[in-house]
Design a protein around this motif. Structure first.
Motif, PDB file in Angstrom:
ATOM      1  N   ASN A  41      -6.767  17.796   6.950  1.00  0.00           N
ATOM      2  CA  ASN A  41      -5.436  17.203   7.068  1.00  0.00           C
ATOM      3  C   ASN A  41      -5.244  16.038   6.100  1.00  0.00           C
ATOM      4  OD1 ASN A  41      -4.367  18.847   9.243  1.00  0.00           O
ATOM      5  ND2 ASN A  41      -5.817  17.800  10.591  1.00  0.00           N
ATOM      6  N   SER A  42      -6.036  16.001   5.032  1.00  0.00           N
ATOM      7  CA  SER A  42      -5.974  14.855   4.120  1.00  0.00           C
ATOM      8  C   SER A  42      -4.673  14.783   3.329  1.00  0.00           C
ATOM      9  CB  SER A  42      -7.165  14.883   3.151  1.00  0.00           C
ATOM     10  OG  SER A  42      -7.101  16.019   2.307  1.00  0.00           O
ATOM     11  N   MET A  43      -3.889  15.892   3.296  1.00  0.00           N
ATOM     12  CA  MET A  43      -2.618  15.879   2.578  1.00  0.00           C
ATOM     13  C   MET A  43      -1.417  15.901   3.528  1.00  0.00           C
ATOM     14  SD  MET A  43      -2.741  15.520  -0.684  1.00  0.00           S
ATOM     15  CE  MET A  43      -1.095  16.095  -1.126  1.00  0.00           C
ATOM     16  N   HIS A  44      -1.644  15.616   4.816  1.00  0.00           N
ATOM     17  CA  HIS A  44      -0.543  15.547   5.772  1.00  0.00           C
ATOM     18  C   HIS A  44       0.437  14.443   5.343  1.00  0.00           C
ATOM     19  CE1 HIS A  44       1.476  14.343   9.532  1.00  0.00           C
ATOM     20  NE2 HIS A  44       1.338  15.629   9.863  1.00  0.00           N
ATOM     21  N   PRO A  45       1.739  14.651   5.383  1.00  0.00           N
ATOM     22  CA  PRO A  45       2.471  15.758   6.028  1.00  0.00           C
ATOM     23  C   PRO A  45       2.842  16.899   5.076  1.00  0.00           C
ATOM     24  CG  PRO A  45       4.005  14.032   5.474  1.00  0.00           C
ATOM     25  CD  PRO A  45       2.654  13.562   4.978  1.00  0.00           C
ATOM     26  N   HIS A  87      -5.980  17.267  -3.734  1.00  0.00           N
ATOM     27  CA  HIS A  87      -5.400  15.932  -3.626  1.00  0.00           C
ATOM     28  C   HIS A  87      -4.419  15.697  -4.766  1.00  0.00           C
ATOM     29  CE1 HIS A  87      -8.693  13.997  -0.869  1.00  0.00           C
ATOM     30  NE2 HIS A  87      -7.879  14.816  -0.224  1.00  0.00           N
ATOM     31  N   ARG A  88      -3.627  14.660  -4.620  1.00  0.00           N
ATOM     32  CA  ARG A  88      -2.568  14.345  -5.582  1.00  0.00           C
ATOM     33  C   ARG A  88      -3.099  13.458  -6.712  1.00  0.00           C
ATOM     34  NH1 ARG A  88       2.744  14.927  -4.714  1.00  0.00           N
ATOM     35  NH2 ARG A  88       2.475  14.941  -2.433  1.00  0.00           N
ATOM     36  N   VAL A  89      -2.631  13.727  -7.925  1.00  0.00           N
ATOM     37  CA  VAL A  89      -2.997  12.915  -9.090  1.00  0.00           C
ATOM     38  C   VAL A  89      -2.176  11.627  -9.068  1.00  0.00           C
ATOM     39  CG1 VAL A  89      -2.988  12.787 -11.604  1.00  0.00           C
ATOM     40  CG2 VAL A  89      -3.620  14.925 -10.467  1.00  0.00           C
ATOM     41  N   MET A  90      -2.860  10.494  -9.061  1.00  0.00           N
ATOM     42  CA  MET A  90      -2.185   9.193  -9.048  1.00  0.00           C
ATOM     43  C   MET A  90      -2.014   8.636 -10.459  1.00  0.00           C
ATOM     44  SD  MET A  90      -1.810   9.239  -5.865  1.00  0.00           S
ATOM     45  CE  MET A  90      -0.978   7.663  -5.697  1.00  0.00           C
ATOM     46  N   SER A  91      -3.009   8.892 -11.305  1.00  0.00           N
ATOM     47  CA  SER A  91      -2.960   8.414 -12.690  1.00  0.00           C
ATOM     48  C   SER A  91      -4.089   9.087 -13.461  1.00  0.00           C
ATOM     49  CB  SER A  91      -3.116   6.891 -12.744  1.00  0.00           C
ATOM     50  OG  SER A  91      -4.384   6.497 -12.218  1.00  0.00           O
ATOM     51  N   GLY A  97     -10.086  11.253 -17.456  1.00  0.00           N
ATOM     52  CA  GLY A  97     -10.240  11.771 -16.109  1.00  0.00           C
ATOM     53  C   GLY A  97      -9.068  11.339 -15.242  1.00  0.00           C
ATOM     54  N   PHE A  98      -8.980  11.915 -14.040  1.00  0.00           N
ATOM     55  CA  PHE A  98      -7.815  11.692 -13.181  1.00  0.00           C
ATOM     56  C   PHE A  98      -8.219  10.951 -11.905  1.00  0.00           C
ATOM     57  CE2 PHE A  98      -7.044  15.546 -15.647  1.00  0.00           C
ATOM     58  CZ  PHE A  98      -5.832  15.226 -16.258  1.00  0.00           C
ATOM     59  N   ILE A  99      -7.374  10.005 -11.505  1.00  0.00           N
ATOM     60  CA  ILE A  99      -7.531   9.309 -10.237  1.00  0.00           C
ATOM     61  C   ILE A  99      -6.737  10.087  -9.194  1.00  0.00           C
ATOM     62  CG2 ILE A  99      -7.234   7.144  -8.990  1.00  0.00           C
ATOM     63  CD1 ILE A  99      -9.222   7.032 -11.335  1.00  0.00           C
ATOM     64  N   THR A 100      -7.380  10.463  -8.088  1.00  0.00           N
ATOM     65  CA  THR A 100      -6.758  11.334  -7.089  1.00  0.00           C
ATOM     66  C   THR A 100      -6.792  10.695  -5.706  1.00  0.00           C
ATOM     67  OG1 THR A 100      -8.886  12.476  -6.834  1.00  0.00           O
ATOM     68  CG2 THR A 100      -7.280  13.465  -8.333  1.00  0.00           C
ATOM     69  N   LYS A 101      -5.897  11.182  -4.844  1.00  0.00           N
ATOM     70  CA  LYS A 101      -5.811  10.616  -3.490  1.00  0.00           C
ATOM     71  C   LYS A 101      -5.114  11.607  -2.564  1.00  0.00           C
ATOM     72  CE  LYS A 101      -3.526   6.792  -1.021  1.00  0.00           C
ATOM     73  NZ  LYS A 101      -2.553   7.660  -0.318  1.00  0.00           N
ATOM     74  N   GLY A 102      -5.619  11.741  -1.352  1.00  0.00           N
ATOM     75  CA  GLY A 102      -4.931  12.514  -0.329  1.00  0.00           C
ATOM     76  C   GLY A 102      -3.769  11.714   0.225  1.00  0.00           C
ATOM     77  N   ASP A 103      -2.634  12.345   0.455  1.00  0.00           N
ATOM     78  CA  ASP A 103      -1.453  11.623   0.933  1.00  0.00           C
ATOM     79  C   ASP A 103      -1.711  10.925   2.264  1.00  0.00           C
ATOM     80  OD1 ASP A 103      -0.267  12.601  -1.294  1.00  0.00           O
ATOM     81  OD2 ASP A 103       1.358  13.685  -0.281  1.00  0.00           O
ATOM     82  N   ALA A 104      -2.601  11.473   3.080  1.00  0.00           N
ATOM     83  CA  ALA A 104      -2.885  10.880   4.385  1.00  0.00           C
ATOM     84  C   ALA A 104      -3.988   9.815   4.311  1.00  0.00           C
ATOM     85  CB  ALA A 104      -3.287  11.974   5.376  1.00  0.00           C
ATOM     86  N   ASN A 105      -4.602   9.648   3.146  1.00  0.00           N
ATOM     87  CA  ASN A 105      -5.692   8.689   2.991  1.00  0.00           C
ATOM     88  C   ASN A 105      -5.175   7.336   2.505  1.00  0.00           C
ATOM     89  OD1 ASN A 105      -7.352  10.798   3.680  1.00  0.00           O
ATOM     90  ND2 ASN A 105      -7.969  11.249   1.573  1.00  0.00           N
ATOM     91  N   LYS A 106      -5.864   6.268   2.877  1.00  0.00           N
ATOM     92  CA  LYS A 106      -5.468   4.929   2.445  1.00  0.00           C
ATOM     93  C   LYS A 106      -5.939   4.623   1.032  1.00  0.00           C
ATOM     94  CE  LYS A 106      -5.370   2.800   7.050  1.00  0.00           C
ATOM     95  NZ  LYS A 106      -5.911   1.709   7.902  1.00  0.00           N
ATOM     96  N   TYR A 107      -7.078   5.199   0.643  1.00  0.00           N
ATOM     97  CA  TYR A 107      -7.680   4.849  -0.632  1.00  0.00           C
ATOM     98  C   TYR A 107      -7.834   6.091  -1.517  1.00  0.00           C
ATOM     99  CZ  TYR A 107      -8.894   0.862   2.295  1.00  0.00           C
ATOM    100  OH  TYR A 107      -8.836  -0.201   3.159  1.00  0.00           O
ATOM    101  N   THR A 108      -8.013   5.855  -2.794  1.00  0.00           N
ATOM    102  CA  THR A 108      -8.218   6.960  -3.735  1.00  0.00           C
ATOM    103  C   THR A 108      -9.606   7.548  -3.550  1.00  0.00           C
ATOM    104  OG1 THR A 108      -9.106   5.565  -5.500  1.00  0.00           O
ATOM    105  CG2 THR A 108      -6.703   5.823  -5.397  1.00  0.00           C
ATOM    106  N   ASP A 109      -9.796   8.763  -4.057  1.00  0.00           N
ATOM    107  CA  ASP A 109     -11.117   9.399  -3.981  1.00  0.00           C
ATOM    108  C   ASP A 109     -12.149   8.601  -4.756  1.00  0.00           C
ATOM    109  OD1 ASP A 109      -9.972  11.497  -2.535  1.00  0.00           O
ATOM    110  OD2 ASP A 109      -9.430  12.554  -4.372  1.00  0.00           O
ATOM    111  N   GLN A 110     -11.703   7.923  -5.811  1.00  0.00           N
ATOM    112  CA  GLN A 110     -12.629   7.195  -6.660  1.00  0.00           C
ATOM    113  C   GLN A 110     -13.124   5.916  -5.992  1.00  0.00           C
ATOM    114  OE1 GLN A 110      -9.903   8.901  -7.766  1.00  0.00           O
ATOM    115  NE2 GLN A 110     -11.357  10.445  -8.499  1.00  0.00           N
ATOM    116  N   SER A 111     -12.581   5.585  -4.816  1.00  0.00           N
ATOM    117  CA  SER A 111     -13.098   4.455  -4.040  1.00  0.00           C
ATOM    118  C   SER A 111     -14.370   4.835  -3.293  1.00  0.00           C
ATOM    119  CB  SER A 111     -12.041   3.981  -3.030  1.00  0.00           C
ATOM    120  OG  SER A 111     -10.856   3.577  -3.680  1.00  0.00           O
ATOM    121  N   SER A 112     -14.636   6.146  -3.194  1.00  0.00           N
ATOM    122  CA  SER A 112     -15.857   6.612  -2.530  1.00  0.00           C
ATOM    123  C   SER A 112     -17.064   6.344  -3.406  1.00  0.00           C
ATOM    124  CB  SER A 112     -15.758   8.117  -2.236  1.00  0.00           C
ATOM    125  OG  SER A 112     -14.614   8.395  -1.462  1.00  0.00           O
ATOM    126  N   ASP A 113     -18.215   6.257  -2.773  1.00  0.00           N
ATOM    127  CA  ASP A 113     -19.451   5.937  -3.494  1.00  0.00           C
ATOM    128  C   ASP A 113     -19.753   6.968  -4.571  1.00  0.00           C
ATOM    129  OD1 ASP A 113     -19.742   3.774  -1.865  1.00  0.00           O
ATOM    130  OD2 ASP A 113     -21.109   4.774  -0.459  1.00  0.00           O
TER     131      ASP A 113
END
Length: 369
Positions: A41-45, A87-91, A97-113
């Motif tokens: 559900n990371s791209m909800h809604p 996930h959605r491309v933010m920049s 490379g691309f910075i991505t994020k799920g719409d339902a997530n608070k942080y970008t994927d690149q914030s992960s370890d």
């Protein structure tokens, strides 16, 4: 009621076909293809788990824009174990490379370890949109998610086959007397044939997802050794001999499985070519490249696991000719009795022949010559 029944039947057919396209297409290509099932559900809604999304497969020269929803699989960082992610491309850009994020997530994927910007070659496709809205078919992907259980419990396959056969038999006994002769036509014959084909497709799809096709690029040189990006073997000198792990064959089901490993490359030796896996058994296979003839090679090694619906010796023979020939042959066996029955049953065969002759005369009478 007839209209409602037809609508329900059409919907069920669409659900089954979409699920089969998603499951079998992804199994063949090893990446999302045309239709893909959402698993979180990371791209909800925008969409939810169990929805099915129509995607466009991307080639490396295709441009990815900000706000595109892309399907990718990282090879670095904590997300590398999660498989395909949407996930959605933010920049970002192709070069950086691309910075991505799920719409339902608070942080970008690149914030992960350890997760770096998504490289273009990691992207398999993007969601097709109308305006800014992705094309989503709600909830029908749950059939594919449920079918994935077959991989860990192959015993479910023959159970489903028996249930389908039982439902068809029950339907014939209960409703034959109620059908009018005029409306019967080839309905019953088609039920048998479609039922048998459905069983065959389910069998083939589950065996296909448990198989593996390894692409192996390497080079043999007269002079020196070297490295090739993306190759576990690299450049070998004539006379070299290199062994590498190939695949772990395992059987988590209740009955034996037949495993085959084949390659057309004469310089590759396989630790296992023919195996029978009993319940709970695991076998680790390897391959060995013996560098004999200089040149560049693009080889493949096909690993297959088959249900024992044919003699092991026959499955081995068929797989040596073609993996697909073995897959189709084994898949058809459990559904074959249903598909053949309309042609074996005398009464049904005569009705079918009579109907076909009537249709033929009707077509001939309508021709202008």
């Amino acid at each position: 009621m007839k209209v409602v029944s037809r609508i329900i039947n059409v919907v069920l057919v669409i659900v089954v076909l979409c699920s089969l396209v998603a499951a079998i297409g992804s199994a063949i290509t090893k990446e999302p293809m045309l239709l893909t099932v959402i698993r979180s559900n990371s791209m909800h809604p925008v969409w939810e788990r169990g929805d099915m999304v129509i995607i466009e497969n991307l080639k490396e020269e295709k441009t990815i824009h900000k706000e595109d929803i892309i399907f990718f699989k990282t090879e670095e960082g904590s997300l590398s174990k999660q498989g395909w992610i949407a996930h959605r491309v933010m920049s970002g850009s192709r070069e950086e490379g691309f910075i991505t994020k799920g719409d339902a997530n608070k942080y970008t994927d690149q914030s992960s370890d350890g997760t770096v910007p998504i490289k273009q070659e990691w992207v398999a496709g993007k969601a097709i949109t109308i305006g800014e809205t992705p094309i989503v078919i709600p909830k029908i992907g749950y059939l594919s998610l449920w079918a994935e259980k077959f991989q860990s419990n192959p015993l479910l396959i023959p159970v489903i086959a028996l249930v389908l056969a039982g439902l068809i038999a029950f339907g014939e006994i209960k409703f034959t007397k109620k059908r009018k002769k005029k409306s019967q036509g080839m309905e019953l014959q088609l039920i048998y044939i479609v039922g048998g084909l459905t069983i065959a497709v389910i069998m083939g799809g589950t065996m296909l997802t448990s198989g593996q096709n390894l692409g192996l690029a390497y080079q043999v040189s007269d002079k020196s050794q070297g490295v090739i990006m993306g190759s576990d073997v690299g450049i070998l000198k004539v006379g070299d001999k290199v062994s590498r792990p190939l695949s772990e064959l395992s059987n988590n089901g209740a009955f034996p499985l037949i495993g085959t490993i084949n390659t057309s490359d004469k310089q590759i030796e396989l630790s296992h070519e023919r195996v029978i896996l009993s319940k709970g058994e695991q076998i680790k296979s390897t391959y060995t490249v013996k560098a004999e003839i200089p040149g560049k090679y693009e080889s493949s090694i096909r690993v297959g696991l088959f249900y024992p619906f044919l003699p092991a010796s026959l499955i081995y023979f068929l797989s040596e000719q073609s993996y697909w020939l073995a897959l189709v042959s084994v898949s058809l066996v459990p559904g074959l009795p249903l598909m053949v029955y309309p042609f074996v049953n005398g009464k049904m065969r005569r009705k079918t022949a009579k109907l076909l002759r009537r249709k033929k005369r009707k077509i001939q009478s309508s021709l202008p010559f």
